[in-house]
Design a protein around this motif. Structure first.
Motif, PDB file in Angstrom:
ATOM      1  N   VAL A 193       3.104  -1.710 -13.616  1.00 12.97           N
ATOM      2  CA  VAL A 193       3.851  -2.587 -12.714  1.00 12.97           C
ATOM      3  C   VAL A 193       3.801  -4.022 -13.225  1.00 12.97           C
ATOM      4  O   VAL A 193       2.943  -4.388 -14.038  1.00 12.97           O
ATOM      5  CB  VAL A 193       3.271  -2.528 -11.281  1.00 12.97           C
ATOM      6  N   THR A 194       4.743  -4.826 -12.737  1.00  9.77           N
ATOM      7  CA  THR A 194       4.736  -6.268 -13.024  1.00  9.77           C
ATOM      8  C   THR A 194       4.043  -6.975 -11.865  1.00  9.77           C
ATOM      9  O   THR A 194       4.555  -6.990 -10.744  1.00  9.77           O
ATOM     10  CB  THR A 194       6.176  -6.803 -13.168  1.00  9.77           C
ATOM     11  N   THR A 195       2.887  -7.539 -12.128  1.00 13.39           N
ATOM     12  CA  THR A 195       2.083  -8.144 -11.062  1.00 13.39           C
ATOM     13  C   THR A 195       2.725  -9.446 -10.593  1.00 13.39           C
ATOM     14  O   THR A 195       3.064 -10.318 -11.405  1.00 13.39           O
ATOM     15  CB  THR A 195       0.658  -8.419 -11.559  1.00 13.39           C
ATOM     16  N   THR A 196       2.876  -9.549  -9.294  1.00 12.33           N
ATOM     17  CA  THR A 196       3.506 -10.758  -8.711  1.00 12.33           C
ATOM     18  C   THR A 196       2.554 -11.538  -7.808  1.00 12.33           C
ATOM     19  O   THR A 196       2.971 -12.475  -7.134  1.00 12.33           O
ATOM     20  CB  THR A 196       4.744 -10.357  -7.883  1.00 12.33           C
ATOM     21  N   SER A 197       1.264 -11.160  -7.812  1.00 20.33           N
ATOM     22  CA  SER A 197       0.307 -11.873  -6.956  1.00 20.33           C
ATOM     23  C   SER A 197       0.195 -13.336  -7.355  1.00 20.33           C
ATOM     24  O   SER A 197       0.249 -14.244  -6.515  1.00 20.33           O
ATOM     25  CB  SER A 197      -1.066 -11.190  -7.037  1.00 20.33           C
ATOM     26  N   ALA A 198       0.022 -13.593  -8.658  1.00 24.40           N
ATOM     27  CA  ALA A 198      -0.126 -14.969  -9.125  1.00 24.40           C
ATOM     28  C   ALA A 198       1.163 -15.761  -8.903  1.00 24.40           C
ATOM     29  O   ALA A 198       1.127 -16.960  -8.568  1.00 24.40           O
ATOM     30  CB  ALA A 198      -0.512 -14.982 -10.600  1.00 24.40           C
ATOM     31  N   ALA A 240       8.230  -4.886  -9.690  1.00 30.24           N
ATOM     32  CA  ALA A 240       7.320  -5.915  -9.200  1.00 30.24           C
ATOM     33  C   ALA A 240       6.415  -5.345  -8.112  1.00 30.24           C
ATOM     34  O   ALA A 240       6.872  -4.605  -7.225  1.00 30.24           O
ATOM     35  CB  ALA A 240       8.119  -7.101  -8.641  1.00 30.24           C
ATOM     36  N   TRP A 241       5.115  -5.703  -8.198  1.00 34.39           N
ATOM     37  CA  TRP A 241       4.145  -5.229  -7.207  1.00 34.39           C
ATOM     38  C   TRP A 241       2.967  -6.201  -7.206  1.00 34.39           C
ATOM     39  O   TRP A 241       2.605  -6.744  -8.270  1.00 34.39           O
ATOM     40  CB  TRP A 241       3.674  -3.824  -7.578  1.00 34.39           C
ATOM     41  N   PRO A 242       2.284  -6.522  -6.116  1.00 33.57           N
ATOM     42  CA  PRO A 242       2.433  -5.924  -4.775  1.00 33.57           C
ATOM     43  C   PRO A 242       3.554  -6.536  -3.948  1.00 33.57           C
ATOM     44  O   PRO A 242       3.920  -6.003  -2.906  1.00 33.57           O
ATOM     45  CB  PRO A 242       1.077  -6.215  -4.137  1.00 33.57           C
ATOM     46  N   TRP A 243       4.089  -7.645  -4.398  1.00 37.47           N
ATOM     47  CA  TRP A 243       5.145  -8.309  -3.624  1.00 37.47           C
ATOM     48  C   TRP A 243       6.479  -8.036  -4.292  1.00 37.47           C
ATOM     49  O   TRP A 243       6.709  -8.390  -5.448  1.00 37.47           O
ATOM     50  CB  TRP A 243       4.915  -9.815  -3.539  1.00 37.47           C
ATOM     51  N   THR A 244       7.388  -7.435  -3.542  1.00 40.82           N
ATOM     52  CA  THR A 244       8.731  -7.177  -4.061  1.00 40.82           C
ATOM     53  C   THR A 244       9.531  -8.472  -4.090  1.00 40.82           C
ATOM     54  O   THR A 244       9.186  -9.442  -3.411  1.00 40.82           O
ATOM     55  CB  THR A 244       9.457  -6.158  -3.172  1.00 40.82           C
ATOM     56  N   PRO A 245      10.606  -8.525  -4.864  1.00 42.54           N
ATOM     57  CA  PRO A 245      11.408  -9.758  -4.901  1.00 42.54           C
ATOM     58  C   PRO A 245      11.917 -10.176  -3.523  1.00 42.54           C
ATOM     59  O   PRO A 245      11.951 -11.366  -3.208  1.00 42.54           O
ATOM     60  CB  PRO A 245      12.565  -9.397  -5.844  1.00 42.54           C
ATOM     61  N   MET A 246      12.308  -9.214  -2.696  1.00 41.78           N
ATOM     62  CA  MET A 246      12.813  -9.571  -1.365  1.00 41.78           C
ATOM     63  C   MET A 246      11.706 -10.162  -0.488  1.00 41.78           C
ATOM     64  O   MET A 246      11.909 -11.130   0.244  1.00 41.78           O
ATOM     65  CB  MET A 246      13.420  -8.349  -0.677  1.00 41.78           C
ATOM     66  N   VAL A 295       0.835  -1.204   0.000  1.00 42.20           N
ATOM     67  CA  VAL A 295       0.000   0.000   0.000  1.00 42.20           C
ATOM     68  C   VAL A 295       0.870   1.255   0.000  1.00 42.20           C
ATOM     69  O   VAL A 295       0.591   2.234  -0.719  1.00 42.20           O
ATOM     70  CB  VAL A 295      -0.951  -0.028   1.221  1.00 42.20           C
ATOM     71  N   VAL A 296       1.941   1.241   0.793  1.00 45.30           N
ATOM     72  CA  VAL A 296       2.835   2.403   0.853  1.00 45.30           C
ATOM     73  C   VAL A 296       3.486   2.654  -0.497  1.00 45.30           C
ATOM     74  O   VAL A 296       3.649   3.815  -0.930  1.00 45.30           O
ATOM     75  CB  VAL A 296       3.889   2.196   1.958  1.00 45.30           C
ATOM     76  N   LEU A 297       3.860   1.603  -1.202  1.00 47.74           N
ATOM     77  CA  LEU A 297       4.575   1.755  -2.464  1.00 47.74           C
ATOM     78  C   LEU A 297       3.696   2.250  -3.596  1.00 47.74           C
ATOM     79  O   LEU A 297       4.207   2.640  -4.662  1.00 47.74           O
ATOM     80  CB  LEU A 297       5.207   0.407  -2.871  1.00 47.74           C
ATOM     81  N   ILE A 298       2.361   2.234  -3.400  1.00 43.70           N
ATOM     82  CA  ILE A 298       1.484   2.727  -4.469  1.00 43.70           C
ATOM     83  C   ILE A 298       1.781   4.181  -4.789  1.00 43.70           C
ATOM     84  O   ILE A 298       1.742   4.614  -5.946  1.00 43.70           O
ATOM     85  CB  ILE A 298      -0.008   2.558  -4.049  1.00 43.70           C
ATOM     86  N   ALA A 299       2.114   4.949  -3.751  1.00 48.42           N
ATOM     87  CA  ALA A 299       2.371   6.387  -3.944  1.00 48.42           C
ATOM     88  C   ALA A 299       3.770   6.674  -4.461  1.00 48.42           C
ATOM     89  O   ALA A 299       4.098   7.823  -4.769  1.00 48.42           O
ATOM     90  CB  ALA A 299       2.140   7.140  -2.632  1.00 48.42           C
ATOM     91  N   ASP A 300       4.621   5.649  -4.526  1.00 49.58           N
ATOM     92  CA  ASP A 300       5.998   5.864  -4.977  1.00 49.58           C
ATOM     93  C   ASP A 300       6.152   5.462  -6.438  1.00 49.58           C
ATOM     94  O   ASP A 300       5.186   5.086  -7.120  1.00 49.58           O
ATOM     95  CB  ASP A 300       6.952   5.072  -4.076  1.00 49.58           C
ATOM     96  N   GLU A 301       7.395   5.465  -6.890  1.00 50.27           N
ATOM     97  CA  GLU A 301       7.686   5.149  -8.289  1.00 50.27           C
ATOM     98  C   GLU A 301       7.814   3.635  -8.457  1.00 50.27           C
ATOM     99  O   GLU A 301       8.901   3.067  -8.388  1.00 50.27           O
ATOM    100  CB  GLU A 301       8.979   5.848  -8.708  1.00 50.27           C
TER     101      GLU A 301
END
Length: 449
Positions: free
Chosen positions: A175-180, A126-132, A115-121
């Motif tokens: 963004v590149t969706t990582t939910s699936a 990858a979103w909503p889950w970052t690689p880390m 949610v926080v990253l929505i307002a950023d670049e």
């Protein structure tokens, strides 16, 4: 001769053998207590420490990496990047002992971070889950799979997918969706680790059942051997009781002029002897009927066959036993003291024969072709039975003698105990085996029980 008759069927196989995967899955068994660490039941200290080391390495690696990537790639502020990095990685330390609470904390932190990253670049990332967060989450589901029940794992998987679907409604552009991706990988990791844990649980239950079965098998073997001894002793005691009955009944005819009270005493003795014989026959009927119903005590004869009605063997027939073993191809040397059979009581006479019989059967079974010495000596106090063999002369064992009880050292121990003697068995330095039994000639009747 070997003590392999007493070996457990479930003995561990050599390292690297077919039981190696079983030992590995046993490490993955479900801990007995809720806060018990993963691998707590592993046999080695390094295996028990392994989960802590792995999780510690991941946390130390992911914490600075997460902060750096969130700051440089996603444009998050230093405060948010540090807070998200700590909340997304530090709870992983709980995964070793409490993976479910750790999962709740990490999922909440990952969701807040999305949610926080929505307002950023985030465009092009990858979103909503970052690689880390994906790497940390997969480590977490591995710990969950090794610990929690199948119902809990399914719930975790579905909640993960549901959170991804909800966040998808707020997906930023580009963004590149990582939910699936996380949903599929998380499900695969949960399935594999859950299956491994289930296999470990199954192996634990099998080991417990084998332990129970082994104890029951040992108890059944002991009871069968005691029943066999009881049947044999019936024949020995019945002979003497029959002699007492005949002598008591014929006393008035053999000793004319016997007073009336004495005749009545002999008649009472004969009646008591006949009553005892009847009780023994009823007891023997029960024992033999059990055997006919499948509880073979190891006598080797068919139920109700001629083998049960034949006279019981003794020391005098050891010579024939040795000769039969030699004809079967087993080199046996016999030393039989003169008068041993006459000096021994019926119980000792029968026990000595059976001990030699079982010892020779085990030599043939476990050390075919081995040089064997059989010695039966006696003095004023005891009969000494000694069977010593060397190592096997061939690699492949062949069943050349099959008349033993099949119960190995158990039968020998019971027979020696019956007579109040001692039994000493054990391997020899050259690879052979020794059986030494001391059977006292004068043993109180009450001790025989």
């Amino acid at each position: 001769m070997s003590d392999r008759d007493e070996a457990r069927p479930g003995a561990p196989a050599p390292a690297g053998g077919p039981r190696a995967p079983m030992r590995f899955t046993a490490v993955l068994r479900t801990p007995a207590r809720a806060a018990e660490p993963l691998f707590a039941q592993a046999p080695r200290a390094w295996q028990r420490m392994l989960p802590y080391v792995v999780v510690g390495v991941f946390v130390v690696s992911l914490l600075p990496t997460t902060i750096t990537v969130l700051t440089n790639e996603y444009g998050a502020g230093g405060g948010w990047a540090g807070a998200l990095g700590v909340t997304q990685t530090v709870p992983l330390l709980l995964a070793v002992t409490r993976p479910l609470p750790a999962w709740m904390l990490v999922l909440a932190a990952d969701t807040i971070g999305s949610v926080v990253l929505i307002a950023d670049e985030v465009a092009g990332h990858a979103w909503p889950w970052t690689p880390m967060s994906i790497v940390g989450y997969l480590l977490l589901v591995i710990c969950l799979g090794l610990r929690e029940s199948v119902r809990t794992l399914i719930g975790v998987w579905l909640v993960t997918g549901a959170v991804g679907v909800v966040l998808g409604f707020f997906e930023p552009a580009g963004v590149t969706t990582t939910s699936a991706l996380l949903f599929v990988l998380g499900g695969a990791f949960l399935a594999v680790t859950g299956a491994l844990r289930g296999l470990g649980d199954a192996q634990q239950r099998i080991a417990e059942q084998e332990s129970i079965s082994e104890a029951e098998r040992a108890r059944r073997t002991l009871l069968e051997e005691r029943a066999r001894i009881a049947r044999e002793l019936h024949d020995v005691v019945a002979h003497h009781m029959s002699v007492i009955t005949v002598q008591a009944d014929s006393a008035p005819y053999r000793l004319p002029g016997m007073p009336e009270p004495v005749q009545e005493e002999f008649a009472a003795i004969a009646a008591s002897a006949r009553e005892s014989l009847g009780e023994m026959r009823r007891l023997l009927t029960v024992l033999r009927s059990d055997r006919a119903n499948g509880g073979d005590g190891g006598g080797g004869a068919a139920p109700g066959g001629a083998g049960e009605l034949a006279p019981q063997p003794g020391i005098g027939r050891i010579q024939q036993l040795v000769e039969a073993t030699v004809r079967a191809g087993q080199p046996v040397e016999l030393s039989l003291a003169a008068g041993a059979a006459q000096a021994a009581s019926p119980a000792v006479d029968l026990s000595a024969y059976r001990i030699v019989q079982e010892a020779l059967a085990n030599v043939v079974r476990h050390a075919p072709g081995a040089e064997t010495r059989v010695s039966v000596t006696h003095d004023a106090a005891e009969v000494l039975v000694l069977v010593v063999n060397g190592p096997a002369a061939r690699d492949a064992a062949r069943a050349l003698e099959s008349s033993g009880t099949g119960h190995g050292l158990v039968g020998m121990q019971e027979r020696v105990r019956l007579t109040g003697g001692t039994l000493d068995t054990g391997p020899l330095p050259d690879g052979g085996f020794r059986v030494a039994a001391r059977l006292p000639l004068d043993h109180p009747t009450e001790d025989a029980s």
